[in-house]
Scaffold this motif. Structure first.
Motif, PDB file in Angstrom:
ATOM      1  N   UNK A   1      19.369  20.054 -14.297  1.00 54.97           N
ATOM      2  CA  UNK A   1      18.284  19.101 -14.114  1.00 54.97           C
ATOM      3  C   UNK A   1      16.989  19.858 -13.891  1.00 54.97           C
ATOM      4  N   UNK A   2      15.888  19.262 -14.314  1.00 54.72           N
ATOM      5  CA  UNK A   2      14.572  19.858 -14.105  1.00 54.72           C
ATOM      6  C   UNK A   2      13.692  18.813 -13.439  1.00 54.72           C
ATOM      7  N   UNK A   3      13.087  19.186 -12.324  1.00 55.37           N
ATOM      8  CA  UNK A   3      12.147  18.321 -11.611  1.00 55.37           C
ATOM      9  C   UNK A   3      10.730  18.742 -11.972  1.00 55.37           C
ATOM     10  N   UNK A   4       9.914  17.776 -12.317  1.00 54.10           N
ATOM     11  CA  UNK A   4       8.515  18.040 -12.653  1.00 54.10           C
ATOM     12  C   UNK A   4       7.622  17.507 -11.550  1.00 54.10           C
ATOM     13  N   UNK A   5       6.384  17.954 -11.529  1.00 55.51           N
ATOM     14  CA  UNK A   5       5.475  17.589 -10.454  1.00 55.51           C
ATOM     15  C   UNK A   5       4.549  16.437 -10.808  1.00 55.51           C
ATOM     16  N   UNK A   6       4.490  16.064 -12.085  1.00 52.87           N
ATOM     17  CA  UNK A   6       3.654  14.920 -12.444  1.00 52.87           C
ATOM     18  C   UNK A   6       4.161  14.253 -13.715  1.00 52.87           C
ATOM     19  N   UNK A   7       3.746  13.007 -13.893  1.00 52.42           N
ATOM     20  CA  UNK A   7       4.208  12.196 -15.008  1.00 52.42           C
ATOM     21  C   UNK A   7       3.760  12.747 -16.364  1.00 52.42           C
ATOM     22  N   UNK A   8       2.568  13.313 -16.408  1.00 52.65           N
ATOM     23  CA  UNK A   8       2.045  13.828 -17.678  1.00 52.65           C
ATOM     24  C   UNK A   8       2.924  14.967 -18.211  1.00 52.65           C
TER      25      UNK A   8
ATOM     26  N   UNK B   1       0.827  -1.197   0.000  1.00 51.32           N
ATOM     27  CA  UNK B   1       0.000   0.000   0.000  1.00 51.32           C
ATOM     28  C   UNK B   1       0.855   1.238   0.000  1.00 51.32           C
ATOM     29  N   UNK B   2       0.245   2.358  -0.267  1.00 52.07           N
ATOM     30  CA  UNK B   2       0.995   3.603  -0.170  1.00 52.07           C
ATOM     31  C   UNK B   2       0.397   4.425   0.945  1.00 52.07           C
ATOM     32  N   UNK B   3       1.144   5.386   1.409  1.00 52.94           N
ATOM     33  CA  UNK B   3       0.683   6.205   2.518  1.00 52.94           C
ATOM     34  C   UNK B   3      -0.320   7.257   2.086  1.00 52.94           C
ATOM     35  N   UNK B   4      -0.526   7.413   0.810  1.00 50.82           N
ATOM     36  CA  UNK B   4      -1.432   8.465   0.358  1.00 50.82           C
ATOM     37  C   UNK B   4      -2.694   7.889  -0.283  1.00 50.82           C
ATOM     38  N   UNK B   5      -3.225   6.855   0.307  1.00 56.51           N
ATOM     39  CA  UNK B   5      -4.509   6.322  -0.127  1.00 56.51           C
ATOM     40  C   UNK B   5      -4.491   5.621  -1.466  1.00 56.51           C
ATOM     41  N   UNK B   6      -3.354   5.085  -1.874  1.00 56.51           N
ATOM     42  CA  UNK B   6      -3.301   4.348  -3.126  1.00 56.51           C
ATOM     43  C   UNK B   6      -3.031   5.209  -4.339  1.00 56.51           C
ATOM     44  N   UNK B   7      -2.974   6.529  -4.150  1.00 55.29           N
ATOM     45  CA  UNK B   7      -2.685   7.395  -5.286  1.00 55.29           C
ATOM     46  C   UNK B   7      -1.194   7.353  -5.560  1.00 55.29           C
ATOM     47  N   UNK B   8      -0.779   7.519  -6.831  1.00 61.42           N
ATOM     48  CA  UNK B   8       0.651   7.540  -7.114  1.00 61.42           C
ATOM     49  C   UNK B   8       1.295   8.756  -6.475  1.00 61.42           C
ATOM     50  N   UNK B   9       2.545   8.598  -6.043  1.00 63.14           N
ATOM     51  CA  UNK B   9       3.224   9.731  -5.436  1.00 63.14           C
ATOM     52  C   UNK B   9       3.559  10.756  -6.505  1.00 63.14           C
ATOM     53  N   UNK B  10       3.663  11.983  -6.076  1.00 58.80           N
ATOM     54  CA  UNK B  10       3.946  13.063  -7.012  1.00 58.80           C
ATOM     55  C   UNK B  10       5.198  13.804  -6.583  1.00 58.80           C
ATOM     56  N   UNK B  11       6.283  13.076  -6.413  1.00 62.14           N
ATOM     57  CA  UNK B  11       7.556  13.707  -6.124  1.00 62.14           C
ATOM     58  C   UNK B  11       7.644  14.226  -4.706  1.00 62.14           C
ATOM     59  N   UNK B  12       8.443  15.270  -4.526  1.00 61.60           N
ATOM     60  CA  UNK B  12       8.751  15.802  -3.198  1.00 61.60           C
ATOM     61  C   UNK B  12       7.509  16.254  -2.456  1.00 61.60           C
ATOM     62  N   UNK B  13       6.575  16.878  -3.130  1.00 61.36           N
ATOM     63  CA  UNK B  13       5.423  17.460  -2.453  1.00 61.36           C
ATOM     64  C   UNK B  13       4.620  16.409  -1.699  1.00 61.36           C
ATOM     65  N   UNK B  14       4.597  15.195  -2.213  1.00 58.68           N
ATOM     66  CA  UNK B  14       3.823  14.154  -1.568  1.00 58.68           C
ATOM     67  C   UNK B  14       4.705  13.211  -0.765  1.00 58.68           C
ATOM     68  N   UNK B  15       5.969  13.551  -0.622  1.00 61.04           N
ATOM     69  CA  UNK B  15       6.865  12.696   0.145  1.00 61.04           C
ATOM     70  C   UNK B  15       7.201  11.414  -0.587  1.00 61.04           C
ATOM     71  N   UNK B  16       7.345  11.467  -1.897  1.00 58.92           N
ATOM     72  CA  UNK B  16       7.636  10.281  -2.680  1.00 58.92           C
ATOM     73  C   UNK B  16       9.029   9.748  -2.422  1.00 58.92           C
TER      74      UNK B  16
END
Length: 132
Positions: free
Chosen positions: A85-92, A18-33
């Motif tokens: 380097x460039x960090x993005x907030x989502x996969x899309x 399981x994930x700590x955020x209710x099963x949603x995929x993590x979104x990098x630093x903001x979600x503690x990925x």
């Protein structure tokens, strides 16, 4: 008054998977990925001109979506090493960036490729150019 719960909840499965955020995929630093998840949202940018700044890089990639960039500089001289380097907030967003045929920042065509973690330590570029 709040009631304190002791022990695991019986209605939730125990253990991994399981994930700590209710099963949603993590979104990098903001979600503690995890670091591996954050690496999948990072890309290498090369061929940067000396006059490119973090602001100009952020402004360019903002047209695709939320991002945060870093330009690597020489510690001794303070000059740009020509990559970053460039960090993005989502996969899309990162998928759009990587699918885009040619990127131009500050009047110069740059290389954009997925970040490849070299496995630790210093050195190791992270990207690399593609054919063309």
């Amino acid at each position: 008054r709040h009631r304190q719960v002791r022990g695991p909840r019986k209605d939730l499965p125990r253990g991994g998977g399981g994930s700590r955020n209710g099963g949603r995929p993590s979104r990098g630093c903001a979600a503690g990925g995890s670091p591996a998840a954050m690496d999948s949202l990072k890309c290498f940018v090369g061929g940067l001109p000396q006059h490119t700044t973090r602001e100009s890089l952020n402004n360019y990639f903002a047209s695709f979506g939320a991002s945060d960039s870093f330009i690597m500089v020489d510690k001794a001289t303070g000059r740009s090493r020509g990559f970053g380097f460039v960090n993005f907030h989502d996969e899309q967003t990162i998928a759009q960036v990587l699918a885009y045929p040619a990127h131009e920042v500050d009047g110069v065509q740059i290389t954009v490729s997925p970040y490849q973690n070299s496995g630790g330590g210093r050195g190791g570029g992270g990207g690399g150019g593609g054919g063309g």
